[in-house]
Design a protein around this motif. Structure first.
Motif: not given
Length: 273
Positions: A39-66
């Motif tokens: 999300r933050y290290g790459q600017t180029k979007m992949e061809d699979n836009w469905m997977v990219e949209e799913a990644k955008k919905q993932i909240q990162l704070w639980p991972f960062l807290y852990g």
């Protein structure tokens, strides 16, 4: 510092006995870091836009807290040193690992994995893999306990029968893990100095908090009694123990403190005062 690192490593080894949840925890962390990098290290979007949209919905704070809890608290020798200054933490440091929120982060990570898969067949395979992994590794006291039948405790049965015949019914017993487990399952009316909650990972019933550091050291000495019978007998006498049962060893002393060797079996030696 080496002692602190040893506590951290031994705690991790105990927590691994919780089953696959440790693996799930690190899998979930890896997923979170991968999504954050994408999300933050790459600017180029992949061809699979469905997977990219799913990644955008993932909240990162639980991972960062852990991740922060793991690096700054659980695996940090300085924090362990500070806690140990306030209260002796040896043998109980695994409680700090609850800050990782194993079940929460594992469940959240599984949901995130599933959200990235669009085909139902892939989701079924993933869920089946999780279920199989949990089933193989197991978790909790009921799976981890060494539940043997009474016939498997042949010599332990002989030890207890000997104690019941020779000792007073109110005698306080200090014994090895196998004897303690046998008493807890088959002879719960007998008095033991400490129970299985002292040494079984994840069996925190609110009792272990009352065990002093000296008893934890006594338990460690009981694992390897050879050359330590003087220390064992001294602590046992202070706690008012009447019977000591240790594993058989070479050059076992006939007398240890106020305790005398009364019986020697294939696997155990019984001392009484």
């Amino acid at each position: 510092m080496s002692e602190l690192l040893e506590v951290i490593i031994s705690t991790f080894q105990e927590c691994k006995e919780s089953g696959s949840y440790v693996l799930f925890y690190f899998l979930a962390l890896g997923l979170g870091l991968a999504v954050a990098w994408d999300r933050y290290g790459q600017t180029k979007m992949e061809d699979n836009w469905m997977v990219e949209e799913a990644k955008k919905q993932i909240q990162l704070w639980p991972f960062l807290y852990g991740l922060a809890a793991l690096l700054l608290v659980v695996a940090n020798p300085i924090v362990l040193w500070g806690i140990n200054k306030v209260t002796p933490i040896a043998g109980q440091y695994y409680k700090v690992w609850s800050i990782l929120l194993f079940l929460f982060l594992c469940a959240y990570g599984i949901v995130c994995f599933l959200s990235l898969l669009r085909e139902q067949k892939q989701q079924v395979i993933l869920i089946g893999g999780f279920v199989l992994l949990i089933g193989l590794a197991g978790s909790g006291y009921g799976v981890l306990a060494n539940r043997m039948s009474k016939t498997d405790f042949r010599e332990e049965t002989e030890v207890i029968e000997w104690i019941q015949e020779k000792a007073d019914g109110d005698s306080l017993i200090l014994a090895t893990d196998e004897i303690v487990e046998y008493i807890g399952v088959y002879e719960p009316h007998l008095n033991v100095l400490y129970g299985k909650d002292l040494y079984t990972p994840n069996l925190d019933l609110g009792i272990m908090d009352t065990y002093p550091p000296e008893m934890l050291q006594l338990y460690e000495n009981m694992k390897q009694p050879e050359g330590r019978m003087g220390e064992i007998s001294k602590e046992a006498f202070l706690y008012g123990c009447d019977v000591i049962v240790v594993k058989n060893m070479e050059n076992a002393p006939d007398k240890a403190g106020v305790y005398y060797k009364k019986e020697c079996m294939d696997r155990y030696i019984i001392y009484m005062r």
